[in-house]
Design a protein around this motif. Structure first.
Motif, PDB file in Angstrom:
ATOM      1  N   GLY A   1       0.820  -1.211   0.000  1.00 40.29           N
ATOM      2  CA  GLY A   1       0.000   0.000   0.000  1.00 40.29           C
ATOM      3  C   GLY A   1       0.850   1.255   0.000  1.00 40.29           C
ATOM      4  O   GLY A   1       0.572   2.216  -0.721  1.00 40.29           O
ATOM      5  N   GLU A   2       1.899   1.239   0.803  1.00 41.27           N
ATOM      6  CA  GLU A   2       2.822   2.376   0.841  1.00 41.27           C
ATOM      7  C   GLU A   2       3.502   2.541  -0.516  1.00 41.27           C
ATOM      8  O   GLU A   2       3.657   3.661  -1.019  1.00 41.27           O
ATOM      9  N   ALA A   3       3.884   1.427  -1.130  1.00 40.85           N
ATOM     10  CA  ALA A   3       4.528   1.470  -2.447  1.00 40.85           C
ATOM     11  C   ALA A   3       3.593   2.076  -3.481  1.00 40.85           C
ATOM     12  O   ALA A   3       3.999   2.905  -4.296  1.00 40.85           O
ATOM     13  N   GLN A   4       2.326   1.687  -3.460  1.00 34.72           N
ATOM     14  CA  GLN A   4       1.357   2.233  -4.413  1.00 34.72           C
ATOM     15  C   GLN A   4       1.207   3.738  -4.245  1.00 34.72           C
ATOM     16  O   GLN A   4       1.130   4.472  -5.236  1.00 34.72           O
ATOM     17  N   ILE A   5       1.206   4.198  -3.004  1.00 37.40           N
ATOM     18  CA  ILE A   5       1.057   5.633  -2.737  1.00 37.40           C
ATOM     19  C   ILE A   5       2.249   6.416  -3.279  1.00 37.40           C
ATOM     20  O   ILE A   5       2.075   7.408  -3.980  1.00 37.40           O
ATOM     21  N   VAL A   6       3.469   5.972  -2.967  1.00 35.75           N
ATOM     22  CA  VAL A   6       4.639   6.743  -3.399  1.00 35.75           C
ATOM     23  C   VAL A   6       4.776   6.740  -4.921  1.00 35.75           C
ATOM     24  O   VAL A   6       5.199   7.735  -5.507  1.00 35.75           O
ATOM     25  N   VAL A   7       4.373   5.643  -5.567  1.00 35.21           N
ATOM     26  CA  VAL A   7       4.420   5.591  -7.026  1.00 35.21           C
ATOM     27  C   VAL A   7       3.370   6.526  -7.610  1.00 35.21           C
ATOM     28  O   VAL A   7       3.659   7.332  -8.500  1.00 35.21           O
ATOM     29  N   SER A   8       2.139   6.452  -7.103  1.00 35.98           N
ATOM     30  CA  SER A   8       1.062   7.286  -7.661  1.00 35.98           C
ATOM     31  C   SER A   8       1.289   8.772  -7.405  1.00 35.98           C
ATOM     32  O   SER A   8       0.821   9.612  -8.176  1.00 35.98           O
ATOM     33  N   GLU A   9       2.030   9.114  -6.364  1.00 36.50           N
ATOM     34  CA  GLU A   9       2.332  10.521  -6.064  1.00 36.50           C
ATOM     35  C   GLU A   9       3.540  11.033  -6.850  1.00 36.50           C
ATOM     36  O   GLU A   9       3.942  12.180  -6.698  1.00 36.50           O
ATOM     37  N   GLY A  10       4.143  10.184  -7.675  1.00 34.62           N
ATOM     38  CA  GLY A  10       5.265  10.624  -8.509  1.00 34.62           C
ATOM     39  C   GLY A  10       6.580  10.735  -7.778  1.00 34.62           C
ATOM     40  O   GLY A  10       7.476  11.464  -8.210  1.00 34.62           O
ATOM     41  N   GLN A  11       6.743   9.999  -6.685  1.00 31.63           N
ATOM     42  CA  GLN A  11       7.976  10.064  -5.902  1.00 31.63           C
ATOM     43  C   GLN A  11       9.052   9.106  -6.397  1.00 31.63           C
ATOM     44  O   GLN A  11      10.166   9.101  -5.876  1.00 31.63           O
ATOM     45  N   VAL A  12       8.710   8.273  -7.394  1.00 31.59           N
ATOM     46  CA  VAL A  12       9.640   7.257  -7.881  1.00 31.59           C
ATOM     47  C   VAL A  12      10.097   7.606  -9.296  1.00 31.59           C
ATOM     48  O   VAL A  12       9.276   7.945 -10.150  1.00 31.59           O
ATOM     49  N   LEU A  13      11.407   7.523  -9.527  1.00 28.37           N
ATOM     50  CA  LEU A  13      11.955   7.736 -10.865  1.00 28.37           C
ATOM     51  C   LEU A  13      12.304   6.393 -11.479  1.00 28.37           C
ATOM     52  O   LEU A  13      12.903   5.530 -10.820  1.00 28.37           O
ATOM     53  N   TYR A  14      11.933   6.216 -12.733  1.00 31.42           N
ATOM     54  CA  TYR A  14      12.253   5.005 -13.483  1.00 31.42           C
ATOM     55  C   TYR A  14      13.121   5.425 -14.658  1.00 31.42           C
ATOM     56  O   TYR A  14      12.679   6.177 -15.523  1.00 31.42           O
ATOM     57  N   ASN A  15      14.367   4.985 -14.654  1.00 29.04           N
ATOM     58  CA  ASN A  15      15.346   5.385 -15.668  1.00 29.04           C
ATOM     59  C   ASN A  15      15.400   6.906 -15.835  1.00 29.04           C
ATOM     60  O   ASN A  15      15.439   7.431 -16.943  1.00 29.04           O
ATOM     61  N   GLY A  16      15.373   7.610 -14.695  1.00 33.23           N
ATOM     62  CA  GLY A  16      15.548   9.057 -14.681  1.00 33.23           C
ATOM     63  C   GLY A  16      14.299   9.889 -14.878  1.00 33.23           C
ATOM     64  O   GLY A  16      14.366  11.113 -14.864  1.00 33.23           O
ATOM     65  N   GLN A  17      13.137   9.240 -15.044  1.00 34.85           N
ATOM     66  CA  GLN A  17      11.900   9.995 -15.257  1.00 34.85           C
ATOM     67  C   GLN A  17      10.820   9.517 -14.297  1.00 34.85           C
ATOM     68  O   GLN A  17      10.761   8.333 -13.957  1.00 34.85           O
ATOM     69  N   VAL A  18       9.973  10.456 -13.885  1.00 34.10           N
ATOM     70  CA  VAL A  18       8.850  10.094 -13.019  1.00 34.10           C
ATOM     71  C   VAL A  18       7.929   9.151 -13.786  1.00 34.10           C
ATOM     72  O   VAL A  18       7.612   9.384 -14.951  1.00 34.10           O
ATOM     73  N   ASP A  19       7.526   8.081 -13.120  1.00 35.13           N
ATOM     74  CA  ASP A  19       6.605   7.126 -13.728  1.00 35.13           C
ATOM     75  C   ASP A  19       5.596   6.707 -12.674  1.00 35.13           C
ATOM     76  O   ASP A  19       5.975   6.256 -11.599  1.00 35.13           O
ATOM     77  N   THR A  20       4.321   6.876 -12.961  1.00 37.28           N
ATOM     78  CA  THR A  20       3.279   6.589 -11.968  1.00 37.28           C
ATOM     79  C   THR A  20       2.554   5.272 -12.239  1.00 37.28           C
ATOM     80  O   THR A  20       1.527   5.005 -11.624  1.00 37.28           O
ATOM     81  N   ARG A  21       3.089   4.446 -13.118  1.00 37.10           N
ATOM     82  CA  ARG A  21       2.452   3.145 -13.399  1.00 37.10           C
ATOM     83  C   ARG A  21       2.800   2.160 -12.284  1.00 37.10           C
ATOM     84  O   ARG A  21       3.948   1.798 -12.089  1.00 37.10           O
ATOM     85  N   LYS A  22       1.793   1.714 -11.567  1.00 39.26           N
ATOM     86  CA  LYS A  22       2.010   0.812 -10.444  1.00 39.26           C
ATOM     87  C   LYS A  22       2.444  -0.574 -10.899  1.00 39.26           C
ATOM     88  O   LYS A  22       3.168  -1.266 -10.214  1.00 39.26           O
ATOM     89  N   ARG A  23       1.989  -1.008 -12.053  1.00 39.30           N
ATOM     90  CA  ARG A  23       2.312  -2.343 -12.534  1.00 39.30           C
ATOM     91  C   ARG A  23       3.459  -2.336 -13.554  1.00 39.30           C
ATOM     92  O   ARG A  23       3.631  -3.282 -14.317  1.00 39.30           O
ATOM     93  N   LEU A  24       4.234  -1.292 -13.523  1.00 41.56           N
ATOM     94  CA  LEU A  24       5.382  -1.162 -14.413  1.00 41.56           C
ATOM     95  C   LEU A  24       6.298  -2.375 -14.272  1.00 41.56           C
ATOM     96  O   LEU A  24       6.626  -2.795 -13.159  1.00 41.56           O
ATOM     97  N   LYS A  25       6.697  -2.952 -15.389  1.00 40.87           N
ATOM     98  CA  LYS A  25       7.577  -4.121 -15.380  1.00 40.87           C
ATOM     99  C   LYS A  25       9.028  -3.652 -15.438  1.00 40.87           C
ATOM    100  O   LYS A  25       9.488  -3.158 -16.453  1.00 40.87           O
ATOM    101  N   VAL A  26       9.727  -3.813 -14.341  1.00 35.59           N
ATOM    102  CA  VAL A  26      11.126  -3.412 -14.246  1.00 35.59           C
ATOM    103  C   VAL A  26      11.989  -4.594 -14.708  1.00 35.59           C
ATOM    104  O   VAL A  26      11.800  -5.722 -14.250  1.00 35.59           O
ATOM    105  N   LYS A  27      12.916  -4.311 -15.621  1.00 32.81           N
ATOM    106  CA  LYS A  27      13.740  -5.361 -16.228  1.00 32.81           C
ATOM    107  C   LYS A  27      15.225  -5.115 -15.978  1.00 32.81           C
ATOM    108  O   LYS A  27      15.617  -4.057 -15.480  1.00 32.81           O
TER     109      LYS A  27
END
Length: 68
Positions: free
Chosen positions: A27-53
């Motif tokens: 639940g905490e992970a979903q919140i921080v992702v949806s609030e734009g606090q997570v960068l994926y390869n240098g860019q904000v990404d709000t997709r909760k089901r993003l497949k990290v490779k």
């Protein structure tokens, strides 16, 4: 930098945050992702089901995760 060894083709972003102990719950992970606090390869990404490779870099709360 945290190095995370991937055992399958990908890991969902929320599970990666939990597996590296950067958040306590899904639940905490979903919140921080949806609030734009997570960068994926240098860019904000709000997709909760993003497949990290392999080769991706995820950043949260001043910490970087390199997926290997």
């Amino acid at each position: 930098m945290i190095e995370f060894i991937l055992t399958g083709p990908y890991i969902p972003l929320i599970q990666l945050l939990k597996a590296t102990n950067l958040v306590q719950t899904g639940g905490e992970a979903q919140i921080v992702v949806s609030e734009g606090q997570v960068l994926y390869n240098g860019q904000v990404d709000t997709r909760k089901r993003l497949k990290v490779k392999v080769g991706d870099i995820v950043e949260f709360n001043g910490k970087k995760i390199l997926v290997k």
